[in-house]
Design a protein around this motif. Sequence first.
Motif, PDB file in Angstrom:
ATOM      1  N   LYS A 178      50.731  -4.853  16.751  1.00  0.00           N
ATOM      2  CA  LYS A 178      52.175  -5.084  16.850  1.00  0.00           C
ATOM      3  C   LYS A 178      52.530  -5.961  18.045  1.00  0.00           C
ATOM      4  O   LYS A 178      53.410  -6.813  17.961  1.00  0.00           O
ATOM      5  N   ASP A 179      51.838  -5.762  19.181  1.00  0.00           N
ATOM      6  CA  ASP A 179      52.133  -6.559  20.371  1.00  0.00           C
ATOM      7  C   ASP A 179      51.786  -8.033  20.161  1.00  0.00           C
ATOM      8  O   ASP A 179      52.516  -8.926  20.610  1.00  0.00           O
ATOM      9  N   LEU A 180      50.666  -8.306  19.497  1.00  0.00           N
ATOM     10  CA  LEU A 180      50.283  -9.688  19.236  1.00  0.00           C
ATOM     11  C   LEU A 180      51.207 -10.332  18.201  1.00  0.00           C
ATOM     12  O   LEU A 180      51.498 -11.533  18.275  1.00  0.00           O
ATOM     13  N   VAL A 181      51.678  -9.544  17.266  1.00  0.00           N
ATOM     14  CA  VAL A 181      52.664 -10.054  16.304  1.00  0.00           C
ATOM     15  C   VAL A 181      53.945 -10.446  17.032  1.00  0.00           C
ATOM     16  O   VAL A 181      54.591 -11.446  16.701  1.00  0.00           O
ATOM     17  N   LYS A 182      54.308  -9.683  18.046  1.00  0.00           N
ATOM     18  CA  LYS A 182      55.531  -9.980  18.797  1.00  0.00           C
ATOM     19  C   LYS A 182      55.473 -11.340  19.496  1.00  0.00           C
ATOM     20  O   LYS A 182      56.505 -11.980  19.693  1.00  0.00           O
ATOM     21  N   VAL A 183      54.260 -11.765  19.905  1.00  0.00           N
ATOM     22  CA  VAL A 183      54.165 -13.062  20.579  1.00  0.00           C
ATOM     23  C   VAL A 183      53.939 -14.203  19.600  1.00  0.00           C
ATOM     24  O   VAL A 183      53.805 -15.354  20.024  1.00  0.00           O
ATOM     25  N   ALA A 185      51.760 -14.021  16.459  1.00  0.00           N
ATOM     26  CA  ALA A 185      50.630 -13.953  15.532  1.00  0.00           C
ATOM     27  C   ALA A 185      51.056 -13.299  14.224  1.00  0.00           C
ATOM     28  O   ALA A 185      52.003 -12.504  14.192  1.00  0.00           O
ATOM     29  N   THR A 186      50.367 -13.654  13.142  1.00  0.00           N
ATOM     30  CA  THR A 186      50.544 -12.885  11.921  1.00  0.00           C
ATOM     31  C   THR A 186      49.756 -11.590  12.068  1.00  0.00           C
ATOM     32  O   THR A 186      48.891 -11.469  12.942  1.00  0.00           O
ATOM     33  N   GLU A 187      50.034 -10.624  11.213  1.00  0.00           N
ATOM     34  CA  GLU A 187      49.326  -9.353  11.310  1.00  0.00           C
ATOM     35  C   GLU A 187      47.825  -9.541  11.092  1.00  0.00           C
ATOM     36  O   GLU A 187      47.007  -8.951  11.809  1.00  0.00           O
ATOM     37  N   GLU A 188      47.457 -10.385  10.116  1.00  0.00           N
ATOM     38  CA  GLU A 188      46.040 -10.626   9.849  1.00  0.00           C
ATOM     39  C   GLU A 188      45.372 -11.338  11.021  1.00  0.00           C
ATOM     40  O   GLU A 188      44.238 -11.019  11.394  1.00  0.00           O
ATOM     41  N   ASN A 189      46.076 -12.317  11.623  1.00  0.00           N
ATOM     42  CA  ASN A 189      45.511 -13.004  12.782  1.00  0.00           C
ATOM     43  C   ASN A 189      45.350 -12.049  13.956  1.00  0.00           C
ATOM     44  O   ASN A 189      44.372 -12.135  14.712  1.00  0.00           O
ATOM     45  N   ALA A 190      46.310 -11.151  14.114  1.00  0.00           N
ATOM     46  CA  ALA A 190      46.230 -10.176  15.210  1.00  0.00           C
ATOM     47  C   ALA A 190      44.995  -9.301  15.046  1.00  0.00           C
ATOM     48  O   ALA A 190      44.264  -9.033  16.013  1.00  0.00           O
ATOM     49  N   LYS A 191      44.730  -8.846  13.826  1.00  0.00           N
ATOM     50  CA  LYS A 191      43.553  -8.021  13.575  1.00  0.00           C
ATOM     51  C   LYS A 191      42.267  -8.811  13.813  1.00  0.00           C
ATOM     52  O   LYS A 191      41.290  -8.285  14.359  1.00  0.00           O
ATOM     53  N   SER A 192      42.264 -10.089  13.408  1.00  0.00           N
ATOM     54  CA  SER A 192      41.090 -10.932  13.637  1.00  0.00           C
ATOM     55  C   SER A 192      40.848 -11.139  15.128  1.00  0.00           C
ATOM     56  O   SER A 192      39.693 -11.188  15.586  1.00  0.00           O
ATOM     57  N   MET A 193      41.929 -11.237  15.904  1.00  0.00           N
ATOM     58  CA  MET A 193      41.806 -11.411  17.351  1.00  0.00           C
ATOM     59  C   MET A 193      41.192 -10.176  17.991  1.00  0.00           C
ATOM     60  O   MET A 193      40.387 -10.270  18.927  1.00  0.00           O
ATOM     61  N   ILE A 194      41.549  -9.005  17.506  1.00  0.00           N
ATOM     62  CA  ILE A 194      40.970  -7.768  18.034  1.00  0.00           C
ATOM     63  C   ILE A 194      39.463  -7.743  17.772  1.00  0.00           C
ATOM     64  O   ILE A 194      38.665  -7.411  18.658  1.00  0.00           O
ATOM     65  N   ILE A 195      39.060  -8.111  16.554  1.00  0.00           N
ATOM     66  CA  ILE A 195      37.637  -8.136  16.225  1.00  0.00           C
ATOM     67  C   ILE A 195      36.918  -9.187  17.063  1.00  0.00           C
ATOM     68  O   ILE A 195      35.793  -8.964  17.538  1.00  0.00           O
ATOM     69  N   HIS A 196      37.566 -10.338  17.305  1.00  0.00           N
ATOM     70  CA  HIS A 196      36.969 -11.383  18.136  1.00  0.00           C
ATOM     71  C   HIS A 196      36.786 -10.884  19.571  1.00  0.00           C
ATOM     72  O   HIS A 196      35.751 -11.165  20.208  1.00  0.00           O
ATOM     73  N   ASP A 218      45.016 -10.468  28.421  1.00  0.00           N
ATOM     74  CA  ASP A 218      45.010 -11.871  28.842  1.00  0.00           C
ATOM     75  C   ASP A 218      45.532 -12.770  27.720  1.00  0.00           C
ATOM     76  O   ASP A 218      46.340 -13.670  27.960  1.00  0.00           O
ATOM     77  N   TRP A 219      45.090 -12.523  26.500  1.00  0.00           N
ATOM     78  CA  TRP A 219      45.545 -13.337  25.366  1.00  0.00           C
ATOM     79  C   TRP A 219      47.034 -13.147  25.114  1.00  0.00           C
ATOM     80  O   TRP A 219      47.738 -14.107  24.782  1.00  0.00           O
ATOM     81  N   GLU A 220      47.502 -11.911  25.272  1.00  0.00           N
ATOM     82  CA  GLU A 220      48.937 -11.666  25.097  1.00  0.00           C
ATOM     83  C   GLU A 220      49.737 -12.420  26.158  1.00  0.00           C
ATOM     84  O   GLU A 220      50.779 -13.024  25.862  1.00  0.00           O
ATOM     85  N   LYS A 221      49.246 -12.399  27.382  1.00  0.00           N
ATOM     86  CA  LYS A 221      49.913 -13.108  28.481  1.00  0.00           C
ATOM     87  C   LYS A 221      49.962 -14.606  28.210  1.00  0.00           C
ATOM     88  O   LYS A 221      50.966 -15.272  28.501  1.00  0.00           O
ATOM     89  N   GLN A 222      48.872 -15.138  27.643  1.00  0.00           N
ATOM     90  CA  GLN A 222      48.806 -16.570  27.337  1.00  0.00           C
ATOM     91  C   GLN A 222      49.514 -16.915  26.022  1.00  0.00           C
ATOM     92  O   GLN A 222      49.613 -18.089  25.654  1.00  0.00           O
ATOM     93  N   LYS A 223      49.975 -15.886  25.319  1.00  0.00           N
ATOM     94  CA  LYS A 223      50.676 -16.040  24.038  1.00  0.00           C
ATOM     95  C   LYS A 223      49.794 -16.696  22.968  1.00  0.00           C
ATOM     96  O   LYS A 223      50.256 -17.516  22.173  1.00  0.00           O
TER      97      LYS A 223
END
Length: 257
Positions: A178-183, A185-196, A218-223
């Motif tokens: 949800k936090d990555l979606v707020k900056v 990301a799509t939900e699928e991209n957010a999940k892929s970022m977690i796995i990465h 760090d990624w959230e801070k960098q958006k």
Amino acid sequence: MFAKTIIDSDAFLDMPLSSQALYFHLSMRADDDGFINNPKKLQRMVGCGDDDLKLLMAKRFILVFDNGVIVIKHWKIHNYIRMDRYKPTLYQEEKSELIENENKSYTFKNEVVDTSKNVGIPSDDHLPYQMDTQVRLGKVRLGKDRVVVNKEIHDYYEQNGFGAITHKTMTDFDYWVKDLVKVGATEENAKSMIIHALGIAIDNNVRKYAYVNSILKDWEKQKYVSVEQVKAEDKKKPKEKNKLKNSGSTDYEDLGW
């Protein structure tokens, strides 16, 4: 009184001791129907954190009303009070929003829950990847607003040496989506970022959630909004990366983990 079917369940014992202690303190201070109007105050009194209260909400050991009042879900399994000693709760309006399941646990009327196979265990516990989209005091969103935590994240975590994933970690990953979606990301991209991020931790041989959490912060801070963007940004600084590699450091060492 406390029923062993509740406090000896895996769902209860899997929680941190601080969350278990908070549950006991809340139960000791509930009225004769299991209602409490000052859970945040009691949380502070006993030195527990916000995460302990949120975990009890997420695991549905307590139910939360919009005005902040809570009720112990399994109160009537724990306690039987003689009618000559029973004092009805002051929160009759809130009580009217509840029904009692066959096993005497409370459930909101607007929920459809099958508890026939879950006597003494929170009725949502048979859905291991299902979390509330909000578990903050004052309002819990239900029904259509629920989100299913990606099973791929769960499997990747456990199959790559991080150990058995806890309910708290699954909840934290749900928050990260949800936090990555707020900056952006799509939900699928957010999940892929977690796995990465998990993959980076594996590459650096630091299989700890705290390390993964620092990367995501760090990624959230960098958006950053996708794995592709993360990789592109990494390619822009090859000199810095080479220096880190030669020094035996990692990209995320300066984050304190």
